[in-house]
Design a protein around this motif. Sequence first.
Motif, PDB file in Angstrom:
ATOM      1  N   THR A   1      -2.823  12.195  17.417  1.00 49.00           N
ATOM      2  CA  THR A   1      -1.498  11.360  17.403  1.00 49.00           C
ATOM      3  C   THR A   1      -0.720  12.470  17.952  1.00 49.00           C
ATOM      4  N   THR A   2      -0.067  11.670  19.420  1.00 46.74           N
ATOM      5  CA  THR A   2       1.072  12.902  19.829  1.00 46.74           C
ATOM      6  C   THR A   2       2.335  12.314  19.070  1.00 46.74           C
ATOM      7  N   ALA A   3       3.198  12.476  18.092  1.00 51.38           N
ATOM      8  CA  ALA A   3       4.528  12.529  18.109  1.00 51.38           C
ATOM      9  C   ALA A   3       5.465  13.011  19.149  1.00 51.38           C
ATOM     10  N   HIS A   4       6.123  11.800  19.230  1.00 54.38           N
ATOM     11  CA  HIS A   4       7.411  12.126  20.171  1.00 54.38           C
ATOM     12  C   HIS A   4       8.145  12.405  19.392  1.00 54.38           C
ATOM     13  N   ILE A   5       9.154  14.006  19.028  1.00 57.00           N
ATOM     14  CA  ILE A   5       9.784  13.618  17.902  1.00 57.00           C
ATOM     15  C   ILE A   5      11.672  13.888  18.793  1.00 57.00           C
ATOM     16  N   LEU A   6      12.522  13.264  18.997  1.00 49.77           N
ATOM     17  CA  LEU A   6      13.567  13.870  19.336  1.00 49.77           C
ATOM     18  C   LEU A   6      14.637  14.552  18.291  1.00 49.77           C
TER      19      LEU A   6
ATOM     20  N   LYS B   1      -5.214  23.869  19.713  1.00 53.53           N
ATOM     21  CA  LYS B   1      -4.962  23.068  20.826  1.00 53.53           C
ATOM     22  C   LYS B   1      -5.888  21.794  20.104  1.00 53.53           C
ATOM     23  N   PRO B   2      -5.191  20.273  19.868  1.00 57.46           N
ATOM     24  CA  PRO B   2      -6.180  19.681  19.217  1.00 57.46           C
ATOM     25  C   PRO B   2      -7.462  18.952  19.956  1.00 57.46           C
ATOM     26  N   ILE B   3      -8.342  19.399  19.558  1.00 60.17           N
ATOM     27  CA  ILE B   3      -9.709  18.621  20.315  1.00 60.17           C
ATOM     28  C   ILE B   3     -10.508  17.563  19.114  1.00 60.17           C
ATOM     29  N   LEU B   4     -10.511  16.487  19.200  1.00 59.83           N
ATOM     30  CA  LEU B   4     -11.297  15.360  17.950  1.00 59.83           C
ATOM     31  C   LEU B   4     -13.101  16.021  17.538  1.00 59.83           C
ATOM     32  N   ALA B   5     -13.512  16.470  18.873  1.00 60.58           N
ATOM     33  CA  ALA B   5     -14.984  17.048  18.460  1.00 60.58           C
ATOM     34  C   ALA B   5     -14.671  17.797  17.670  1.00 60.58           C
ATOM     35  N   ALA B   6     -13.882  18.177  17.966  1.00 61.49           N
ATOM     36  CA  ALA B   6     -13.299  20.317  16.751  1.00 61.49           C
ATOM     37  C   ALA B   6     -13.328  19.697  15.400  1.00 61.49           C
ATOM     38  N   VAL B   7     -12.834  18.251  15.339  1.00 61.30           N
ATOM     39  CA  VAL B   7     -12.745  19.046  13.881  1.00 61.30           C
ATOM     40  C   VAL B   7     -13.230  17.169  12.617  1.00 61.30           C
TER      41      VAL B   7
ATOM     42  N   ALA C   1       1.564  16.098  11.642  1.00 64.33           N
ATOM     43  CA  ALA C   1       2.682  16.711  13.039  1.00 64.33           C
ATOM     44  C   ALA C   1       4.088  16.477  13.215  1.00 64.33           C
ATOM     45  N   ALA C   2       4.346  15.710  11.943  1.00 66.95           N
ATOM     46  CA  ALA C   2       6.137  15.691  12.517  1.00 66.95           C
ATOM     47  C   ALA C   2       6.603  16.622  10.907  1.00 66.95           C
ATOM     48  N   ALA C   3       5.879  16.821   9.820  1.00 64.97           N
ATOM     49  CA  ALA C   3       7.042  17.450   8.421  1.00 64.97           C
ATOM     50  C   ALA C   3       7.891  18.169   8.739  1.00 64.97           C
ATOM     51  N   PRO C   4       7.198  18.999   9.534  1.00 61.52           N
ATOM     52  CA  PRO C   4       7.875  20.361   9.835  1.00 61.52           C
ATOM     53  C   PRO C   4       9.068  20.493  10.430  1.00 61.52           C
ATOM     54  N   LEU C   5       9.181  19.295  11.475  1.00 63.29           N
ATOM     55  CA  LEU C   5      11.063  19.026  11.716  1.00 63.29           C
ATOM     56  C   LEU C   5      11.583  17.534  11.675  1.00 63.29           C
TER      57      LEU C   5
ATOM     58  N   SER D   1      15.144  19.060  23.377  1.00 65.58           N
ATOM     59  CA  SER D   1      15.793  17.893  22.256  1.00 65.58           C
ATOM     60  C   SER D   1      14.592  17.158  21.792  1.00 65.58           C
ATOM     61  N   ARG D   2      13.430  17.573  22.783  1.00 64.47           N
ATOM     62  CA  ARG D   2      12.613  16.103  22.535  1.00 64.47           C
ATOM     63  C   ARG D   2      11.609  17.514  21.807  1.00 64.47           C
ATOM     64  N   ILE D   3      10.859  17.483  21.355  1.00 65.85           N
ATOM     65  CA  ILE D   3       9.481  18.060  20.507  1.00 65.85           C
ATOM     66  C   ILE D   3       8.001  17.352  20.782  1.00 65.85           C
ATOM     67  N   VAL D   4       7.005  17.572  21.088  1.00 63.92           N
ATOM     68  CA  VAL D   4       5.970  16.761  21.104  1.00 63.92           C
ATOM     69  C   VAL D   4       5.317  17.153  20.295  1.00 63.92           C
ATOM     70  N   ALA D   5       4.744  16.834  19.120  1.00 61.47           N
ATOM     71  CA  ALA D   5       3.033  17.326  18.402  1.00 61.47           C
ATOM     72  C   ALA D   5       2.781  16.342  18.368  1.00 61.47           C
ATOM     73  N   VAL D   6       0.771  16.884  18.586  1.00 63.68           N
ATOM     74  CA  VAL D   6      -0.121  17.228  19.051  1.00 63.68           C
ATOM     75  C   VAL D   6      -1.228  17.268  17.645  1.00 63.68           C
ATOM     76  N   SER D   7      -2.014  16.228  16.392  1.00 58.79           N
ATOM     77  CA  SER D   7      -2.806  15.710  15.278  1.00 58.79           C
ATOM     78  C   SER D   7      -4.602  15.761  16.192  1.00 58.79           C
ATOM     79  N   ALA D   8      -4.932  16.906  15.169  1.00 57.56           N
ATOM     80  CA  ALA D   8      -6.333  15.672  15.098  1.00 57.56           C
ATOM     81  C   ALA D   8      -7.071  16.098  14.123  1.00 57.56           C
TER      82      ALA D   8
END
Length: 328
Positions: free
Chosen positions: A232-237, A265-271, A151-155, A286-293
Amino acid sequence: MKVAIVGASGYAGGELVRLLLHHSAAKVTCVTSRKLAGTPLDQVHPQLKGFTDLKFENPETDAIEADVAFLAVPHTAAMQYAGKLLSRGIKVVDLSADYRLAKDVFEKVYGVPHTDYFKAPYGIPELHRKDCINAKFVSNPGCFPTGATLAAAPLAHYAHTIIYDSKTGVSGAGDNPSATTHYPNVGDNVGPYKLTTHRHVAEMRQEMAFLKSRATVYFTPHLVPVNRGILTTAHILLNEPMEQKEVEKLYHDFYRNEYFVRYQKPILAAVRGSNFCDIMVESEGSRIVAVSAIDNLVKGASGQAIQNMNLMCGFAENDGLTGAGMLP
């Protein structure tokens, strides 16, 4: 290619067998369990009935015959097997934590001395593919660090603080029942636990260091009443603000050639049941919210282990892993 699964009675062992049924070249020929020797595999994993006639065995390590062995044993137990298997020319993928961290970090986090340490590739293929190709041993990452890091690697280069908030299904606790996983305590509930002390945060911090990020990393998990999955919700400052289009382009470019990472869009059932990681990001400047499933038992464990095996043995990286998720 002959495959052995050491410690095959748990959820990860069952998933390894299920997924390898669809592999073009790998055949599971040995499944081990100290307590269940002689018991048909499908009595423990009924979903496999009709697909295999394997029985659990309890061989000495020196008697295991295989080209590849998966270690699906508890933390601190894998170090008893790894060196012996490698010395016999058997390639190994370790699903435990024994080789994920530097020796001093492992001993501090897990509170035990490491008796057979060696440095091993850390098997998030999207980040460590070169180290995993043709390797003799790969340490499979933890489930939380897989979803969080992707979720956070690109940033990573742009962040000064990353706060991970993860919701996990009950299967992440394993198949041994406890008060924590007892249905009345899980159903209709959300339970935070190990708010600042979860062991997996060490892997998350290690990966940010690998990505040359100076970001401070925090992590809190929550147990939710689902069988599988980690959201996972990643709050990236960030050090400097970024607009939405800029962030999206960064993610699309970073994962452009990654079969198992999808921008949606991350959906648990979709993965669920699949090896995919779905990611979406939204900018607040200045804050990015990245969500992964991810499915904690597949991309978070057995599926990623097979992905690593494919890299180690020269197969297509997605061999045996092309199944879609199970929505709804």
